[in-house]
Design an enzyme around this catalytic site. Sequence first.
Site, PDB file in Angstrom:
ATOM      1  N   CYS A 195      -0.795  10.273   9.915  1.00 32.79           N
ATOM      2  CA  CYS A 195      -0.958  10.019   8.483  1.00 32.79           C
ATOM      3  C   CYS A 195       0.052   9.010   7.960  1.00 32.79           C
ATOM      4  O   CYS A 195       0.134   8.774   6.764  1.00 32.79           O
ATOM      5  CB  CYS A 195      -0.817  11.312   7.688  1.00 32.79           C
ATOM      6  N   ARG A 241      -5.848  10.393   1.650  1.00 26.11           N
ATOM      7  CA  ARG A 241      -6.231  11.314   2.716  1.00 26.11           C
ATOM      8  C   ARG A 241      -5.384  12.578   2.688  1.00 26.11           C
ATOM      9  O   ARG A 241      -5.897  13.688   2.795  1.00 26.11           O
ATOM     10  CB  ARG A 241      -6.099  10.609   4.072  1.00 26.11           C
TER      11      ARG A 241
END
Lengths: 298, 226
Positions: A195, A241
């Site tokens: 991420c 996200r």
Amino acid sequence: MAASAVNLTSPPAPTQLGGLDWWRLGPLLLGVATLFLPTYWRLGTTLWQGEDHIHGPIVLAVSAWLIWKRLPTLVPKQPAGVSAWVLLLLGLLFYIFGRSQEILLFEVGAQIPILLSGFALTYGWASVSRLAFPIFYLFFMVPLPGLVVDGLTAPLKVLVSQIAESLLYLAGYPIARQGVILHMGPYQLLVADACSGLNSIFSLFALGLFYLYLMQHKHFGRNAVLLTAVVPIAITANVIRVIALILITYYYGDDAGQGFMHGFAGMTLFLAGLLLLLGLDGVLGFFVDRRKVKQHAR
Amino acid sequence: MRDKSVSRRGFLVSGLMVGAAGTTYLVTPRASAAVSAPNLELIIPKSFSGWVSVESQAPVLPDPNLQRTVNQIYDETLARTYVEPRTGRAVMLVIAYGAKQTDSLQAHQPEVCYGAQGFVVERSGDAAISGAFGTLPAKLVYAFQGARTEPIVYWLAVGERITNFGLRQKFRQLQDGIRGKIPEGFLVRASLIGPDEPESYSVLEEFLSGLVSSLPPSSRRRIAGV
């Protein structure tokens, strides 16, 4: 597109098929395939399995397609000399060393010198200039060295976590952060290396570059702005996200969250980032064109 | 341009490429066939010099997702908690074994492993483990996450020699690779929940020293290089 270079004053050689001189091209393509098909296989069964490396096969496909399109336009010129042989040998050495010692950086990177010198020896340096962009574009297929990845991933992770925390806090959620771990209600989520956005930045940059190459904008500022925008866009996509994952987990539980994570999350956000980039180009285009109209009007 | 010279050149270029592919295959090192898995569960004693193993606090292990992009699957891992009944102190031991040490052991390097799990890795330094066998050059790390403050001492032994991580290790890895060898590797890591103070690290060094002394000579050579 330039017409294919067929010599009209003498009958075409029997080895020409589809505008390509296979007598010249055949051995070269065979050699390149013998070297790099195993490489692509290795990449496909390892690195490219992870969702952070989606740009790998895309970059390869784009390069291969551009080269293929240009092959019929290559005209054999003055054959290259010693410099090309030296480059070929160097490239091959990097390949041998990289592949046998499992150093992808060298194995995959070797494509560039090998293709450059291979085509130079077959068609001459002048012709290679037509293939320069697609060959150098392969650079984006080369995995980043571990040192670079390690150095950049941690600060990016922290940045993404900080932004996600601030936004959720502003929205009134019970969120707390400890390093790269986000606590929301009874849930705890670790912002993993995937991420951090490092690979999204790289992928988006590669595709952005290809897009600009296709668009052929003359305005330097427009190109520069677009390429620099890649970093904030990729980070934004990753923040979205992370926030989406936290909210899904918060409202629907851990299983729902993990399902989202390993589902289409990566690909969807990447496409969203790409669309944002194209949208930005549209906006920039509006301003650039207005300036041009004003200048003409004077 | 004459056809003959074109084809000669073309076949030479192609020949060199195919030759390179073949050479690569020949020089690619393969794992030594003679190496057998150590079976850490059996070799590592469950009690030694006042320490006894118990089933409680879980040591920190790499995230399975990290293994996803790594070519080789990790061969053997031992994770145990030992307690010293006399003082009540507890130490967590993790030993990771890779038959082809390459990059799969990298995932267990504490600076990487703890960092990826969300710990803050604050310090990294040198440690020494002394005993009748000599002195082992190890590394120490301090990592924390909230209330879990963890001093760590570890070493990496490759091909029966302690190399630890870093440029020197990479260089040795290359040297072995060029000679066609892929030696086995052991990463031994001891940690405890406690403060970042010299006493914590002494306890860990003492623990590891006791462990090494209690190993039979052949295992000791493989795992600690002495």
